[in-house]
Design a protein around this motif. Structure first.
Motif, mmCIF file in Angstrom:
data_model
loop_
_atom_site.group_PDB
_atom_site.id
_atom_site.type_symbol
_atom_site.label_atom_id
_atom_site.label_comp_id
_atom_site.label_asym_id
_atom_site.label_seq_id
_atom_site.Cartn_x
_atom_site.Cartn_y
_atom_site.Cartn_z
ATOM 1 N N LYS A 8 36.095 56.307 -38.227
ATOM 2 C CA LYS A 8 35.276 55.096 -38.122
ATOM 3 C C LYS A 8 33.822 55.434 -38.417
ATOM 4 O O LYS A 8 33.151 54.751 -39.195
ATOM 5 C CB LYS A 8 35.424 54.505 -36.721
ATOM 6 N N GLU A 9 33.332 56.498 -37.822
ATOM 7 C CA GLU A 9 31.934 56.912 -37.997
ATOM 8 C C GLU A 9 31.626 57.231 -39.457
ATOM 9 O O GLU A 9 30.578 56.840 -39.981
ATOM 10 C CB GLU A 9 31.643 58.126 -37.114
ATOM 11 N N SER A 10 32.529 57.936 -40.124
ATOM 12 C CA SER A 10 32.317 58.271 -41.543
ATOM 13 C C SER A 10 32.242 57.017 -42.407
ATOM 14 O O SER A 10 31.406 56.920 -43.307
ATOM 15 C CB SER A 10 33.449 59.158 -42.054
ATOM 16 N N LEU A 11 33.123 56.058 -42.144
ATOM 17 C CA LEU A 11 33.118 54.821 -42.921
ATOM 18 C C LEU A 11 31.837 54.026 -42.687
ATOM 19 O O LEU A 11 31.241 53.492 -43.626
ATOM 20 C CB LEU A 11 34.346 53.978 -42.574
ATOM 21 N N ILE A 12 31.399 53.971 -41.437
ATOM 22 C CA ILE A 12 30.182 53.221 -41.099
ATOM 23 C C ILE A 12 28.950 53.856 -41.747
ATOM 24 O O ILE A 12 28.016 53.156 -42.132
ATOM 25 C CB ILE A 12 30.024 53.118 -39.562
ATOM 26 N N ASN A 13 28.970 55.168 -41.897
ATOM 27 C CA ASN A 13 27.819 55.861 -42.479
ATOM 28 C C ASN A 13 27.901 56.021 -43.997
ATOM 29 O O ASN A 13 26.979 56.559 -44.605
ATOM 30 C CB ASN A 13 27.662 57.237 -41.827
ATOM 31 N N SER A 14 28.973 55.530 -44.604
ATOM 32 C CA SER A 14 29.124 55.677 -46.050
ATOM 33 C C SER A 14 28.253 54.671 -46.793
ATOM 34 O O SER A 14 27.834 53.649 -46.233
ATOM 35 C CB SER A 14 30.585 55.495 -46.452
ATOM 36 N N VAL A 15 27.998 54.956 -48.059
ATOM 37 C CA VAL A 15 27.187 54.055 -48.881
ATOM 38 C C VAL A 15 28.045 52.993 -49.564
ATOM 39 O O VAL A 15 27.510 52.112 -50.227
ATOM 40 C CB VAL A 15 26.366 54.831 -49.942
ATOM 41 N N GLY A 16 29.349 53.040 -49.376
ATOM 42 C CA GLY A 16 30.254 52.145 -50.078
ATOM 43 C C GLY A 16 30.421 50.767 -49.472
ATOM 44 O O GLY A 16 31.132 49.938 -50.014
ATOM 45 N N SER A 18 28.476 47.279 -47.473
ATOM 46 C CA SER A 18 27.227 46.572 -47.179
ATOM 47 C C SER A 18 26.924 46.678 -45.684
ATOM 48 O O SER A 18 27.789 47.058 -44.883
ATOM 49 C CB SER A 18 27.358 45.088 -47.562
ATOM 50 N N HIS A 19 25.708 46.305 -45.308
ATOM 51 C CA HIS A 19 25.336 46.339 -43.888
ATOM 52 C C HIS A 19 26.240 45.417 -43.075
ATOM 53 O O HIS A 19 26.677 45.764 -41.975
ATOM 54 C CB HIS A 19 23.874 45.935 -43.697
ATOM 55 N N MET A 20 26.547 44.246 -43.621
ATOM 56 C CA MET A 20 27.413 43.311 -42.907
ATOM 57 C C MET A 20 28.820 43.890 -42.750
ATOM 58 O O MET A 20 29.406 43.809 -41.671
ATOM 59 C CB MET A 20 27.494 41.967 -43.625
ATOM 60 N N ASP A 21 29.341 44.501 -43.813
ATOM 61 C CA ASP A 21 30.675 45.097 -43.725
ATOM 62 C C ASP A 21 30.700 46.247 -42.725
ATOM 63 O O ASP A 21 31.677 46.418 -41.992
ATOM 64 C CB ASP A 21 31.145 45.575 -45.098
ATOM 65 N N LYS A 22 29.646 47.021 -42.657
ATOM 66 C CA LYS A 22 29.573 48.106 -41.672
ATOM 67 C C LYS A 22 29.575 47.555 -40.252
ATOM 68 O O LYS A 22 30.203 48.130 -39.357
ATOM 69 C CB LYS A 22 28.334 48.963 -41.911
ATOM 70 N N ASP A 23 28.885 46.433 -40.045
ATOM 71 C CA ASP A 23 28.897 45.796 -38.721
ATOM 72 C C ASP A 23 30.312 45.348 -38.357
ATOM 73 O O ASP A 23 30.741 45.484 -37.210
ATOM 74 C CB ASP A 23 27.938 44.610 -38.677
ATOM 75 N N ILE A 24 31.045 44.818 -39.337
ATOM 76 C CA ILE A 24 32.432 44.409 -39.101
ATOM 77 C C ILE A 24 33.281 45.631 -38.754
ATOM 78 O O ILE A 24 34.086 45.590 -37.817
ATOM 79 C CB ILE A 24 32.990 43.662 -40.324
ATOM 80 N N LEU A 25 33.102 46.722 -39.495
ATOM 81 C CA LEU A 25 33.869 47.935 -39.213
ATOM 82 C C LEU A 25 33.608 48.436 -37.796
ATOM 83 O O LEU A 25 34.525 48.920 -37.128
ATOM 84 C CB LEU A 25 33.543 49.024 -40.235
#
Length: 52
Positions: A8-16, A18-25
């Motif tokens: 989860k942490e790796s996905l949230i910190n990836s550049v792939g 958007s900020h909104m998608d990271k919030d959803i993750l």
């Protein structure tokens, strides 16, 4: 062929994503599991599908 999975942490910190998608993750992914990019995108789409 193996599919790469990420925490989860790796996905949230990836550049792939958007900020909104990271919030959803942050909301939908489990800290103790790993996910492929396809899994992560599927979870984002499921979450967005519930927003009207």
């Amino acid at each position: 062929m193996t599919i790469d999975t990420y925490s989860k942490e790796s996905l949230i910190n990836s550049v792939g994503f958007s900020h909104m998608d990271k919030d959803i993750l942050k909301i939908v992914l489990d800290d103790s599991k790993t996910y492929s990019l396809r899994d992560a995108k599927r979870e984002i789409n499921k979450f967005k599908g519930g927003i009207k």
